[in-house]
Structure formats: structure tokens, C-alpha cells
Write an enzyme that holds these catalytic residues in place. Structure first.
Site, short mmCIF file in Angstrom:
data_model
loop_
_atom_site.label_atom_id
_atom_site.label_comp_id
_atom_site.label_asym_id
_atom_site.label_seq_id
_atom_site.Cartn_x
_atom_site.Cartn_y
_atom_site.Cartn_z
N GLU A 34 0.86 -1.19 0.00
CA GLU A 34 0.00 0.00 0.00
C GLU A 34 0.89 1.24 0.00
O GLU A 34 1.84 1.32 0.79
CB GLU A 34 -0.92 -0.04 1.23
CG GLU A 34 -1.59 1.27 1.59
CD GLU A 34 -2.41 1.87 0.46
OE1 GLU A 34 -3.22 1.15 -0.14
OE2 GLU A 34 -2.23 3.08 0.17
N THR A 44 -12.17 3.72 0.43
CA THR A 44 -12.70 2.97 1.58
C THR A 44 -12.90 3.86 2.80
O THR A 44 -13.87 3.70 3.54
CB THR A 44 -11.72 1.82 1.91
OG1 THR A 44 -11.58 1.03 0.74
CG2 THR A 44 -12.20 0.98 3.07
N SER A 48 -19.74 6.44 2.25
CA SER A 48 -20.93 6.80 3.05
C SER A 48 -21.17 5.85 4.21
O SER A 48 -22.08 6.08 5.01
CB SER A 48 -22.18 6.80 2.18
OG SER A 48 -22.04 7.59 1.05
N HIS A 52 -25.06 -1.89 1.88
CA HIS A 52 -26.14 -1.92 0.88
C HIS A 52 -26.79 -3.30 0.84
O HIS A 52 -26.13 -4.33 1.01
CB HIS A 52 -25.60 -1.54 -0.49
CG HIS A 52 -25.31 -0.07 -0.59
ND1 HIS A 52 -26.30 0.89 -0.55
CD2 HIS A 52 -24.15 0.62 -0.74
CE1 HIS A 52 -25.76 2.10 -0.64
NE2 HIS A 52 -24.45 1.96 -0.76
N VAL A 173 3.92 1.07 -5.75
CA VAL A 173 4.37 0.22 -6.86
C VAL A 173 4.56 1.11 -8.08
O VAL A 173 3.64 1.83 -8.49
CB VAL A 173 3.32 -0.89 -7.15
CG1 VAL A 173 3.69 -1.66 -8.41
CG2 VAL A 173 3.21 -1.82 -5.95
#
Ligand SMILES: Cc1cc2nc3c(=O)[nH]c(=O)nc-3n(C[C@H](O)[C@H](O)[C@H](O)COP(=O)(O)OP(=O)(O)OC[C@H]3O[C@@H](n4cnc5c(N)ncnc54)[C@H](O)[C@@H]3O)c2cc1C
Length: 398
Positions: A34, A44, A48, A52, A173
């Protein structure tokens, strides 16, 4: 060290994929890379927070099947790992006669997607759920919930580490070299030799995919979604979640009200072209990224077809009065002074060369990599199901 898998991207999709891989085969030598110093910093961590139900999606699409499976996996995960969530339900509200048939279509679709207990609401019944809402008809969706996806993603990370997976933070990366039988993933800090790369790079998933695929047919177009928050003393206006009937042409447009798992009530978002992929502020511009977006033939087609809608969204971005007006459609009592600036999130929307905004999840495979090139909403809800699907594709290779 020779790796079996290197996952690129520490958002919820990359983490869920790594977790599902380690669950399927604990012996896999896996590293997740990351570029930020923390997990879940981008889509992420700025979404909201809605779990869902799978109401909207075309029956049989990857979105529909993964959302419902992902929903169940997520609740199970939260229960087992003590991640707080709440199934508060939501209402979808028709505010005009024209929206009634669209609302009914949604009700039928929900049934096709296997949602039981959907309830049609009359104007009076709407008020029982949300006393301040103005609508003429509605649907109550009891399955919908709220959760903090940053907490979920970090929990995935803890379990990956506990299972012996390695997570490298703060490493970008920059290239992938293709060698016979292996790929070398190069970061600014080192290199990783691996049998397989899994690209879950979100807003940069197309860039990462281009490292192994020579002519990629999709480009990520970043759309910023800006929110307002209700002032504390006005939070009583919204009990849970209030959504408009989506326009079938632009299902991700339409401002709504969301009570957040971390507290407060958000109103929004709009959707405006971001001039930088990770541009959370209006003033954020990256000229080379913007030029690339504008040069993409697919984007130019989208812009020429939908410029009016785009301008409307832009106008609401700069005019709080216009944003308030859009919100007043659902809750007429809301005033400009009830809203304070909230945060923003940027959506990674894949767009093909011919001007199609890719609606479904998109997974592209080549000899060296599995690329998750479109993972829009409800990908946070669906993360464990997407992870399971990608892990399944990966396991076939070993
Ligand atoms: C405004 C908004 C509201 C949303 N609301 C909801 C909702 O309520 N419910 C729901 O289910 N979904 C929602 N979504 C969708 C959901 O948040 C996303 O679909 C999901 O978070 C995508 O996860 P991801 O892991 O693919 O992407 P990301 O979370 O963006 O993660 C990708 C990661 O890859 C990393 N990366 C990129 N390039 C590199 C590189 N070269 N090297 C190393 N790392 C790299 C990035 O730093 C990033 O951390 C919403 C999205 C937005 C934007």
C-alpha cells in the site's frame, strides 16, 4: 523471497482479497503493498458507510450477486470480530408522480434480487419512518445498515497479519517487470518476485493494470463526491437513511441523507469531475492526470452526451444554495444554515474507449496479474464476496 501472491492496494477490496486468499490457503506466501502510511485512506475511508442490501442492481450482474453474498459475509464477519454495525433500514422516496413507476421498478427488482420484507409505503406511512420527509410514496428496505468501513478494513488487515501475511505500508508500486513464470513488482523501496500480482489499486487500478497489459481499454475517471453535514442541533431531521429514487441513467447521482456509524448525519454527495485522482478539494489539480482524462476518447463522449447533468453537479458543488435546494426535495425544512461542510470522497469510475461508464465490477486477467479495474459502490459492502471471487480465480493458477 519468492512470493506466491503480491496484492497491490490496501483498500477494502485488496484487503478482503488477501484475507480470502490466506483463508483458502494459509501457506500462501503473500504480501500486500500500500502506498500510503495507513490502510483505507482513499475510497474505503471516505465513503458513506452504508451496508447496501442489493436493491438496485441488475439481477444476475456481478454487483447484484456479490452484494447479496458480500452483505451476508460482512455481517457474519462483523459479528465474529466484534465490529459494530447497525441494521437501521432505509427509505427510498418518490417525490413526484413521474418517479412512482421508477420506484415500483425498484421494488420489483429488489424482489428479483431476493430481498424479502421490502415494504411499500404510502405518504402517511413515510412519516412514521421519517417524520420530516416530503414524499408521495416510498419503500422501506429493512436490510440496509451502517458501519465504519475503515474499522472493517483494519480488522481485515489484523487478520491477514495474524495469518502470516505481510503488509507493507508507505510503498508505491512503480513498475511490474514480466519474466518467464514470474513477475517482479518494483516499488520505490525494493522489489518483490511473485507468481501472481493482484491489482486492487482503486483510483490507480488502470495505471497498475497497464504495467502488464499493453493496450488497456478502460481508464479510471475520478469523480469527487462532496458532502455537507447536518448541524448537531438539526440531526433530529433525519432518523436513519433517506434516499431519492435513482435516475436509471445515472444511478450514482442523487443526494441523500445518511446517519453515519461514526456519528453525525451526512447529506450528499454530488459527483463532479475531480481534476486530480486523489483530489479531495476543489482546488486540487494535477495537470497531467487532468490532461489524460480529457484526452481519453471515452471521457470526451461521456462529456458531450451528459454535459448538462455534469454542469448541474458542478453548479451544486459551488453553490450551497443549489445543494440545499436539491436536499429540500427530500426534506423541505432543511435550510442552508443547517448545513456545515463535510468531507469528500473520490470515486474510481472506469470508462471504456467508446464512452461507456462501466457499471458492473470489472476483473481483467492476464498471464501475470488479476486486475480489479472497476470496483464502485457497493464494493465495500461486497468486499468479502469480491475477495472470494478474485481468490477463486487466483487459486486456479496454483
Ligand atoms: C463517496 C463514496 C461513497 C461510497 N459509499 C459507499 C457505501 O456507502 N457503501 C459501499 O458499499 N460502497 C460505497 N462506496 C464504494 C466503496 O467505498 C468503494 O467501492 C471501495 O472502497 C473500493 O475499495 P478499493 O479497495 O477498490 O479502493 P480504495 O479504497 O481506493 O483502495 C485502493 C488502494 O490502492 C492504493 N494504491 C493505488 N495505487 C497504488 C500503487 N501504485 N502502489 C501501492 N498502492 C496503491 C491506494 O493508496 C488505495 O489505498 C462509496 C465510494 C465513494 C467514493
Amino acid at each position: 523471497m519468492q512470493h506466491d501472491v503480491v496484492v497491490i492496494g490496501g483498500g477494502i477490496v485488496g484487503l478482503a482479497t488477501a484475507l480470502q486468499l490466506k483463508t483458502a490457503n494459509p501457506k500462501l506466501r503473500l504480501t500486500l503493498i500500500e502506498k500510503e502510511d495507513i490502510l483505507a485512506k482513499h475510497q474505503t475511508g471516505n465513503n458513506s458507510g452504508v451496508i447496501h442490501s442489493g436493491l438496485y442492481y441488475k439481477p444476475g450482474s456481478l454487483k447484484a450477486t456479490n452484494c447479496i453474498r458480500g452483505y451476508n459475509l460482512l455481517l457474519d464477519f462483523c459479528n465474529k470480530n466484534e465490529v459494530p454495525y447497525e441494521l437501521c433500514g432505509k427509505i427510498v422516496v418518490a417525490t413526484s408522480e413521474e418517479e412512482k413507476p421508477l420506484l415500483n421498478n425498484l421494488y420489483v427488482r429488489g424482489g428479483q434480487n431476493g430481498l424479502t420484507n421490502l415494504k411499500k409505503l404510502t405518504q402517511e406511512e413515510l412519516k412514521e419512518y421519517e417524520p420530516h420527509v416530503a414524499g408521495i410514496e416510498g419503500i422501506f428496505v429493512p436490510q440496509t445498515g451502517i458501519v465504519n468501513y475503515t474499522v472493517v478494513a483494519n480488522k481485515y488487515g489484523d487478520l491477514i497479519r495474524a495469518a502470516g501475511g505481510d503488509i507493507r505500508l508507505g510503498e508505491r508500486v512503480i513498475d511490474i517487470q514480466k519474466k518467464p513464470g514470474e513477475a517482479i513488482v518494483i516499488t520505490q523501496k525494493g522489489s518483490y518476485s511473485t507468481k501472481l500480482v493482484i491489482n486492487c489499486g482503486g483510483l490507480y487500478s488502470d495505471k497498475v493494470a497497464s504495467m502488464t497489459i499493453s493496450k488497456l481499454n478502460v481508464k479510471i475517471i475520478p469523480f469527487r463526491g462532496e458532502y455537507f453535514k447536518l448541524r448537531k442541533e438539526k440531526e433530529y431531521l433525519v432518523k436513519n437513511l433517506i434516499y431519492p429514487v435513482p435516475d436509471p441513467n445515472f444511478p450514482f447521482l442523487g443526494v441523500h441523507f445518511t446517519r453515519m456509524a461514526k456519528g453525525g448525519v451526512e447529506a450528499g454527495p454530488n459527483a463532479v469531475l475531480a481534476f486530480k485522482r486523489e483530489g479531495y478539494k476543489k482546488s486540487d489539480i494535477n495537470f497531467s492526470e487532468l490532461a489524460e482524462t480529457l484526452a481519453w476518447p471515452g471521457f470526451r463522449k461521456v462529456a458531450s452526451k451528459y454535459w448538462k447533468t455534469g454542469m448541474g453537479e458542478m453548479y451544486r458543488s459551488f453553490s450551497k444554495a443549489a445543494f440545499t435546494k436539491a436536499l429540500q426535495k427530500l426534506i423541505p425544512e432543511i435550510q442552508e444554515s443547517d448545513l456545515v461542510e463535510g468531507g469528500a470522497g473520490v470515486r474510481a469510475q472506469a470508462c471504456d474507449r467508446t464512452g461507456g461508464l462501466v457499471d458492473d465490477f470489472l476483473i481483467l486477467e492476464d498471464e501475470y496479474a488479476i486486475n480489479v479495474c472497476n470496483a464502485p459502490s457497493p464494493a465495500a459492502t461486497s468486499s468479502l464476496a469480491i475477495g472470494e471471487t478474485v481468490a477463486g480465480l487466483a487459486m486456479k493458477r496454483f
